[in-house]
Write an enzyme that holds these catalytic residues in place. Sequence first.
Site, PDB file in Angstrom:
ATOM      1  N   HIS A 240       0.814  -1.219   0.000  1.00 38.55           N
ATOM      2  CA  HIS A 240       0.000   0.000   0.000  1.00 38.55           C
ATOM      3  C   HIS A 240       0.846   1.268   0.000  1.00 38.55           C
ATOM      4  CE1 HIS A 240      -3.863  -1.911   0.116  1.00 38.55           C
ATOM      5  NE2 HIS A 240      -3.483  -2.694   1.115  1.00 38.55           N
TER       6      HIS A 240
ATOM      7  N   GLU B 202      -6.522 -13.063   5.119  1.00 42.63           N
ATOM      8  CA  GLU B 202      -7.360 -11.866   5.193  1.00 42.63           C
ATOM      9  C   GLU B 202      -8.570 -11.932   4.255  1.00 42.63           C
ATOM     10  OE1 GLU B 202      -4.900  -8.442   4.380  1.00 42.63           O
ATOM     11  OE2 GLU B 202      -3.856  -9.403   2.738  1.00 42.63           O
TER      12      GLU B 202
ATOM     13  N   ASP C 220      -9.015  -6.229   5.281  1.00 44.43           N
ATOM     14  CA  ASP C 220      -9.418  -7.031   4.126  1.00 44.43           C
ATOM     15  C   ASP C 220     -10.429  -8.098   4.520  1.00 44.43           C
ATOM     16  OD1 ASP C 220      -8.279  -6.229   1.542  1.00 44.43           O
ATOM     17  OD2 ASP C 220      -6.400  -6.317   2.634  1.00 44.43           O
TER      18      ASP C 220
END
Length: 260
Positions: A52, A156, A182
Amino acid sequence: MKMPSMDAVARFKAAMDSDQGALGPFMITSDPAYVEAAGYAGYDFVLLDMEHGPGTFANLQNLIRAANVAGVCPVVRVPRGTDIWVDRALDVGAGALLVPQIDTAEQARAVISAAKFAPVGTRGTNRFVRSACYGAKPGSEYFAQANETVVILQAEGKKAVDNLDEILDVPGLDVLFIGPYDLSSSLGHVGEVDHPDVVACIQGIIEKANAKGVKLGCFADTVEGAKKWRDMGIKFVGYTCDTYLFYQAAKADVEAFANK
Ligand code: 3PY
Ligand code: MG
């Protein structure tokens, strides 16, 4: 000759094995100064986020150098668990890998194999990279010691939960890391990490991992959240994010100044 991150890896492993467990922030800044400062703050690891964050591999090596200066373990979250990301992160000196979106035992086995040199795995073999001190370390020592790096896989999604028993049984899995955000998305409650369905799902993952003796990690938004996970036996907590820590500190100062 010592590999650049391995002393910090040993301290990181000892922190995870301690009662307190290991704490470190996700980092998306591209400036080595912040990584170095985080190390001096006493975190057990810094989590350099290539999933990210906006970072490049050219800069990642400098962030890892900064972690090495401060003696803190550089954990690299690769964008996905493909061998090319795994190779490149380890070659520039990652002490541990955090690999997102692992849904099946087959994916887990592939990542662990990519992270380990033969005969354990199939990691691409080069002894002239940064983690091998650019060739200054004899290959005979490097290939064995490099296999001491830590592999952390993220569960996740619903698919991961369905396949959890098989994933937990994969040899070489050092830590299973729960991604609440997630997971919330996959369960139909995007961003609601405290939704009862999400909480129950996390509880189920914790129980299964504990029953199989697999070490757990999880993300927390705050230190209080990190302590909650610690009290539930979680040994590796990646919490918040460098830029958000800075934002919160800056905002508090602005408010303190305005309120006289
Ligand atoms: C998530 O919560 O999805 C994460 O990946 C935490 O870093
Ligand atoms: Mg995630």
